[in-house]
Design a protein around this motif. Structure first.
Motif, PDB file in Angstrom:
ATOM      1  N   ARG A 109       0.860  -1.172   0.000  1.00 36.72           N
ATOM      2  CA  ARG A 109       0.000   0.000   0.000  1.00 36.72           C
ATOM      3  C   ARG A 109       0.905   1.233   0.000  1.00 36.72           C
ATOM      4  O   ARG A 109       2.014   1.179   0.545  1.00 36.72           O
ATOM      5  N   GLN A 129       1.247   5.820  -0.089  1.00 33.43           N
ATOM      6  CA  GLN A 129       0.649   7.125   0.167  1.00 33.43           C
ATOM      7  C   GLN A 129       1.569   8.212  -0.387  1.00 33.43           C
ATOM      8  O   GLN A 129       2.790   8.098  -0.268  1.00 33.43           O
ATOM      9  N   ALA A 130       0.974   9.232  -0.985  1.00 27.89           N
ATOM     10  CA  ALA A 130       1.778  10.342  -1.514  1.00 27.89           C
ATOM     11  C   ALA A 130       1.466  11.624  -0.760  1.00 27.89           C
ATOM     12  O   ALA A 130       0.344  11.831  -0.297  1.00 27.89           O
ATOM     13  N   PHE A 131       2.487  12.476  -0.643  1.00 27.93           N
ATOM     14  CA  PHE A 131       2.342  13.733   0.083  1.00 27.93           C
ATOM     15  C   PHE A 131       2.969  14.852  -0.736  1.00 27.93           C
ATOM     16  O   PHE A 131       4.050  14.672  -1.303  1.00 27.93           O
ATOM     17  N   THR A 133       6.898  13.325  -1.962  1.00 30.49           N
ATOM     18  CA  THR A 133       7.169  12.327  -0.920  1.00 30.49           C
ATOM     19  C   THR A 133       6.208  11.148  -1.090  1.00 30.49           C
ATOM     20  O   THR A 133       5.021  11.355  -1.337  1.00 30.49           O
ATOM     21  N   THR A 150       5.285   7.320   0.862  1.00 31.59           N
ATOM     22  CA  THR A 150       5.530   6.279   1.872  1.00 31.59           C
ATOM     23  C   THR A 150       4.836   5.012   1.385  1.00 31.59           C
ATOM     24  O   THR A 150       3.828   5.085   0.683  1.00 31.59           O
ATOM     25  N   GLN A 193       4.192   0.555   2.357  1.00 28.03           N
ATOM     26  CA  GLN A 193       4.356  -0.601   3.245  1.00 28.03           C
ATOM     27  C   GLN A 193       4.238  -1.861   2.400  1.00 28.03           C
ATOM     28  O   GLN A 193       3.265  -2.023   1.669  1.00 28.03           O
ATOM     29  N   THR A 249       9.931   5.435   3.471  1.00 29.09           N
ATOM     30  CA  THR A 249       9.652   6.812   3.065  1.00 29.09           C
ATOM     31  C   THR A 249      10.714   7.237   2.060  1.00 29.09           C
ATOM     32  O   THR A 249      11.899   6.984   2.268  1.00 29.09           O
ATOM     33  N   ASN A 280      -6.026   5.524  -4.157  1.00 29.60           N
ATOM     34  CA  ASN A 280      -6.116   6.064  -2.785  1.00 29.60           C
ATOM     35  C   ASN A 280      -5.556   5.132  -1.724  1.00 29.60           C
ATOM     36  O   ASN A 280      -6.161   4.945  -0.674  1.00 29.60           O
ATOM     37  N   TYR A 283      11.019  15.723   9.005  1.00 30.15           N
ATOM     38  CA  TYR A 283      10.539  14.335   8.981  1.00 30.15           C
ATOM     39  C   TYR A 283      10.809  13.687  10.328  1.00 30.15           C
ATOM     40  O   TYR A 283      11.871  13.904  10.924  1.00 30.15           O
ATOM     41  N   ARG A 311      -3.134   9.044   7.624  1.00 30.74           N
ATOM     42  CA  ARG A 311      -3.614   7.827   6.968  1.00 30.74           C
ATOM     43  C   ARG A 311      -3.016   6.651   7.712  1.00 30.74           C
ATOM     44  O   ARG A 311      -1.901   6.757   8.244  1.00 30.74           O
ATOM     45  N   PHE A 348      -2.088  -4.529   9.578  1.00 25.99           N
ATOM     46  CA  PHE A 348      -1.548  -5.783   9.053  1.00 25.99           C
ATOM     47  C   PHE A 348      -1.779  -6.882  10.080  1.00 25.99           C
ATOM     48  O   PHE A 348      -1.571  -6.677  11.267  1.00 25.99           O
ATOM     49  N   ASN A 384       6.209   9.113   9.817  1.00 27.01           N
ATOM     50  CA  ASN A 384       5.817   7.754   9.436  1.00 27.01           C
ATOM     51  C   ASN A 384       6.130   6.843  10.615  1.00 27.01           C
ATOM     52  O   ASN A 384       7.224   6.911  11.174  1.00 27.01           O
TER      53      ASN A 384
END
Lengths: 372, 372
Positions: free
Chosen positions: A245, A247-249, A262, A264, A266, A278, A366, B195, B245, B249, B276
């Motif tokens: 999964r 995520q963008a920032f 940026t 991140t 997982q 990250t 998303n 960060y 967000r 898991f 993060n």
């Protein structure tokens, strides 16, 4: 595929003969042409052509090629006229070994070129790897291997079809600190690896550089330095991720109009193990952390050309100054000379590109969980 | 709210008088009742009642209360008969200062109890904090403050209404290593913080313990140790997160039928900065990393009662052995004695609980971005 490369295939002999004839027809002595086409096994040092003379070629690869034992800088390929003279003088490169992007394919008949090292913007990796393969040259391609899985597959196929070896510029696989991390899962030193945190980010400067342009870079920090984190998670676990999964920032900084600032992500590995990473062009982080059943390991900084520091459990890691690029290029030159498997073959780049595509897919959805 | 606490409110006087009458009516000397209800300003050491005698009370708080300067262990509240004798003998606690969960409210008239320290399972924090406040006692409540934002708000209100002080057991805010991190943003030592990576996880043992039961714990590792990461991100940035967000898991291990095994989450801070984090009951990680404009800082291990190691830029941090719990309880006792603001008031716990609720909301919505 790996075992296939260890054979001396029949078509190699056919191609050698064909090249021999071709060499005769353009007036080259037959033995030179044979030496090249037979994997140059007769040479002491194989000739490397650097394709693209940017900072990495200038600051790292060319100087390292003065220290390599099994290869040397024999040719250059550049689109910038001024660089031709400068490099020819500095590295004693004969006029006939200087190419541009138009006449690049003529390298086919140049016996001084055994290996082509692609150091171009990411979106040009596939084209020039394939052209090099068609010219019968072995290829090292800088990371990221390309900008899509489809391109990576085409590159691997082209190298297979033309019976040349392919390696991706993952210099860290040769670094003594990272080799110790790679060995953790192989040797089961700390028991099962449960978690990896790999972060790599830097604050990007010049807003006009190709790294910030989608059509040349294919993506932002993820393609550029995030790929090291993907590699590190994979070789730290010694396993392949099964899902992820992402995520963008974005802070709104106008540098990042075309590529993400940026990201991140997982990754899920077998048995419910995960990694968390990250990457960014807007901060400075450079670390690899591994948690295992019987202890922890960390490299910080982790991904530099040198200056790596770290520990494994109670052991402070300390290795003498080491030239990663020299080791990487010498290893590949030996693979070519001895007709052995590339240590970091195209498949390594392909695996990372599959992860990168899954990350972009997750971002489009998303942050949905994407199977790899 | 903070300034309100610094005043000596009128109703305090009224309450004092009321308690004085009540004390007379049950035969207590008036001066004792007054001493308690006036914030015990006349006492050298304030009396602390530990509510819940589990591992943390036994292993950390009670021993630390032998070293505190401004408070001492004066009373215990336990539901386990056998513990009464053992503790009474070990800490010289008179019979009249031993309570259970039924007669807990009788502490109102016990002049030996100035402060109540709630060390119960998470879901009992709100009830006992509110009962303690109604009994006119100042409260330290262990982290996490409660299991919902609504509970946190009710706890703050109860303490305000009864004019008692409230503090959350965030011992690390008193630790010298963490105080250095907290000061980074306050003193702008390394320029802007860009960060933070805060990970805290451990491999949980006994599958029958309350930490794995939803109704007692309110959540898994996130409530228990992830809350340290939330705290650390907030005080490392010196700012409040605006959105987040989260991802969960689960390996399928049957220990985690009621609560999450592993959660990762990314918080957005002002100006596009992010954190993060990873928390889990199925791996071992214990680190805080801060990247700033002019340098980096790391604590690893970061969240222990001792043994913290780390650096800020080029400085290796090194502090002598330090008793966090002693410092924390003495600080609060001084707040009570001097009628000053609690250093880690209920609002601190409330802010973290808002983040926890946002994480659970994000998980329910498949990792959607949730405004905090």
């Amino acid at each position: 595929m790996a075992s296939k490369k260890n054979l001396v295939p029949r078509r190699d002999f056919i191609k050698t003969s064909a090249l021999g004839l071709s060499a005769l027809s353009i007036g080259l002595p037959l033995n030179s042409a044979l030496a090249t086409s037979c994997g140059s096994s007769g040479k002491d040092k194989l000739g490397i052509a650097l394709v693209g003379l940017g900072n990495y070629s200038k600051g790292q690869l060319a100087p390292s090629l003065l220290e390599t034992e099994h290869c040397y800088l024999s040719a250059i390929v550049t689109g910038t006229k001024e660089k031709e003279k400068e490099w020819a003088k500095k590295y004693n490169i004969p006029k006939g070994n200087i190419y541009n992007y138009e006449n690049f394919d003529d390298i086919a008949s140049n016996k001084d070129i055994d290996i082509v090292y692609i150091v171009l913007p990411n979106s040009m990796h596939a084209e020039f790897t394939i052209r090099a393969a068609k010219a019968g040259k072995h290829v090292i391609c800088e990371k990221p291997m390309a900008v899509s899985v489809a391109e990576c597959k085409a590159m691997i196929k082209a190298c297979d079809d033309n019976n040349v070896k392919l390696s991706i510029g993952y210099r860290l696989q040769f670094d003594p600190y990272h080799k110790r991390i790679i060995n953790l899962s192989k040797e089961n030193t700390l028991g099962s690896i449960n978690y990896v945190n790999a972060d790599f980010a830097f604050t990007i400067g010049d807003p006009t550089q190709w790294r910030l342009k989608k059509d040349l870079a294919g993506g932002g920090a993820l393609m550029d330095v995030g790929v090291y984190c993907i590699q590190a998670c994979r070789y730290s676990f010694g396993q392949e991720p099964i899902a992820l999964r992402a995520q963008a920032f974005n802070s709104g900084n106008e540098k990042f109009k075309e590529v993400n600032e940026t990201i991140t992500w997982q990754m899920e590995f077998p048995d419910g193990k995960i990694s968390n990473s990250t990457t960014s062009y807007a901060m400075s982080v450079n670390s690899l952390f591994v948690s295992a059943q019987k202890g922890k390991a960390q490299l910080m900084p982790s991904y530099g050309y040198g200056g790596i520091k770290g520990f494994i459990k109670d052991e402070i890691l300390e290795f003498p100054k080491f030239n990663q690029q020299q080791a990487q290029m010498d290893a590949f030159a030996l693979n070519v000379k001895n007709n052995t498997d590339s240590i970091v073959p195209g498949e390594e780049g392909l695996k990372d590109m599959k992860v990168i595509e899954a990350i972009f897919k997750s971002l489009e959805q998303n942050g949905a969980r994407i199977l790899i």
